[in-house]
Write an enzyme that holds these catalytic residues in place. Structure first.
Site, PDB file in Angstrom:
ATOM      1  N   ARG A  14      38.017  57.830  38.638  1.00 31.42           N
ATOM      2  CA  ARG A  14      36.727  57.292  38.679  1.00 31.42           C
ATOM      3  C   ARG A  14      36.423  56.536  40.333  1.00 31.42           C
ATOM      4  NH1 ARG A  14      35.552  51.870  36.726  1.00 31.42           N
ATOM      5  NH2 ARG A  14      37.299  51.083  35.610  1.00 31.42           N
ATOM      6  N   ASP A  62      48.920  52.251  30.963  1.00 28.86           N
ATOM      7  CA  ASP A  62      48.540  50.925  31.275  1.00 28.86           C
ATOM      8  C   ASP A  62      49.460  50.774  32.653  1.00 28.86           C
ATOM      9  OD1 ASP A  62      47.641  48.341  32.018  1.00 28.86           O
ATOM     10  OD2 ASP A  62      47.710  47.976  29.782  1.00 28.86           O
ATOM     11  N   VAL A  63      48.825  50.604  33.887  1.00 29.31           N
ATOM     12  CA  VAL A  63      49.649  50.422  35.071  1.00 29.31           C
ATOM     13  C   VAL A  63      50.405  48.931  34.935  1.00 29.31           C
ATOM     14  CG1 VAL A  63      48.225  51.978  36.455  1.00 29.31           C
ATOM     15  CG2 VAL A  63      47.771  49.397  36.332  1.00 29.31           C
ATOM     16  N   TYR A 154      41.320  37.466  40.581  1.00 33.76           N
ATOM     17  CA  TYR A 154      41.098  38.643  41.373  1.00 33.76           C
ATOM     18  C   TYR A 154      41.471  38.241  43.203  1.00 33.76           C
ATOM     19  CZ  TYR A 154      39.091  43.012  43.637  1.00 33.76           C
ATOM     20  OH  TYR A 154      38.884  44.220  44.259  1.00 33.76           O
ATOM     21  N   ALA A 156      43.449  36.183  43.977  1.00 33.44           N
ATOM     22  CA  ALA A 156      44.828  35.885  44.213  1.00 33.44           C
ATOM     23  C   ALA A 156      45.853  37.300  44.005  1.00 33.44           C
ATOM     24  CB  ALA A 156      45.344  34.891  43.107  1.00 33.44           C
ATOM     25  N   LYS A 158      44.825  40.234  44.858  1.00 33.99           N
ATOM     26  CA  LYS A 158      44.661  40.845  46.101  1.00 33.99           C
ATOM     27  C   LYS A 158      45.432  40.485  47.320  1.00 33.99           C
ATOM     28  CE  LYS A 158      42.524  44.265  43.981  1.00 33.99           C
ATOM     29  NZ  LYS A 158      43.134  45.669  43.936  1.00 33.99           N
ATOM     30  N   ILE A 187      31.781  47.465  48.245  1.00 35.08           N
ATOM     31  CA  ILE A 187      31.683  49.017  47.949  1.00 35.08           C
ATOM     32  C   ILE A 187      30.752  49.470  46.639  1.00 35.08           C
ATOM     33  CG2 ILE A 187      32.926  51.277  47.866  1.00 35.08           C
ATOM     34  CD1 ILE A 187      33.405  49.565  50.282  1.00 35.08           C
TER      35      ILE A 187
END
Length: 246
Positions: A14, A62-63, A154, A156, A158, A187
């Protein structure tokens, strides 16, 4: 541009990942999509991508679990014969003000966005080093460059992706492997769908191009980095943010 190449794309069922998978398949690549839970969505994506005539595989996991990375890369190598491209796209947000963010809130975002990307890089690089070729594309965010309120976890994660990308590029370059990051701005995805129309309009005012980006805008950058056109591009962070002003 990618005929005969094979790619592993996390979160490829997705949003941005789905658009990247579409660009890759359209340009001749075989693709393995890693997804976490939505079987129907993943199967629909695979069916749509199959119309391009390349091979499309699904791998559920799950990654945040290193075994998912090992299993997905092994399956891609077995089915495709090589792993030429890795796109670490899977990620989550859990936005809260710092004072209200628990250690668990912080750790879960780090586990998926950062540790998950590390696990897939480690697994894929083993195959790529033997091949002496490969492309690794890590999805960061403009939040990892500039920060965002209520996104300490988030941002941190990235920012960590960027540091990891720069270090891995220096380690793997002599094996013919490029490692780059993409830092999208605003985006139009599920993550930004929660914004009101007024919030989106205010965001657009701070974008040089005057609009929010689309998943295809990001997919175009990924296609470039995965292709031979970017054979001498490594250790870079490419902002796809429409000229974000602040």
């Amino acid at each position: 541009m990618l005929k005969g190449k094979s790619a592993v794309i996390t979160g490829g069922d997705r949003g941005i990942g789905r658009s990247i998978a579409g660009k890759f398949c359209e340009n001749g690549a075989n693709v393995l999509i890693v997804y976490r839970s939505n079987d129907e969505q993943a199967e629909k994506a695979a069916e749509e991508l199959g119309k391009f005539g390349t091979k499309v595989l699904l791998f559920k996991g799950d990654v945040a679990d290193p075994q998912t990375a090992e299993g997905a890369v092994a399956k891609a190598k077995e089915e495709f014969g090589s792993v030429d491209i890795l796109v670490n796209n899977a990620g989550i947000t859990d936005d809260k003000l710092l004072a209200r963010m628990s250690t668990g809130d912080f750790a879960r975002v780090i586990d998926i966005n950062l540790v998950g990307s590390f696990s897939f890089m480690k697994a894929a690089s083993k195959v790529m080093m033997k091949q002496r070729s490969g492309r690794i594309i890590n999805m960061s965010s403009i939040a990892g460059v500039k920060g965002n309120p209520a996104q300490v976890n988030y941002s941190a994660s990235k920012a960590g992706v960027i540091g990891m990308t720069l270090s891995a590029a220096k380690e793997l370059g002599r094996r013919g492997i490029t490692v780059n990051a993409i830092a999208p701005g605003f985006i139009a995805t599920d993550m930004t769908a929660v914004l009101t129309d007024d919030q989106k309009a205010r965001a657009a005012e701070n974008i040089g191009l005057g609009r929010m980006g689309t998943p295809d805008d990001v997919a175009g950058a990924a296609l470039f980095l995965a292709s031979g056109l970017a054979s001498y591009v490594t250790g870079q962070v490419i902002a796809v943010d429409g000229g974000l002003i602040c």
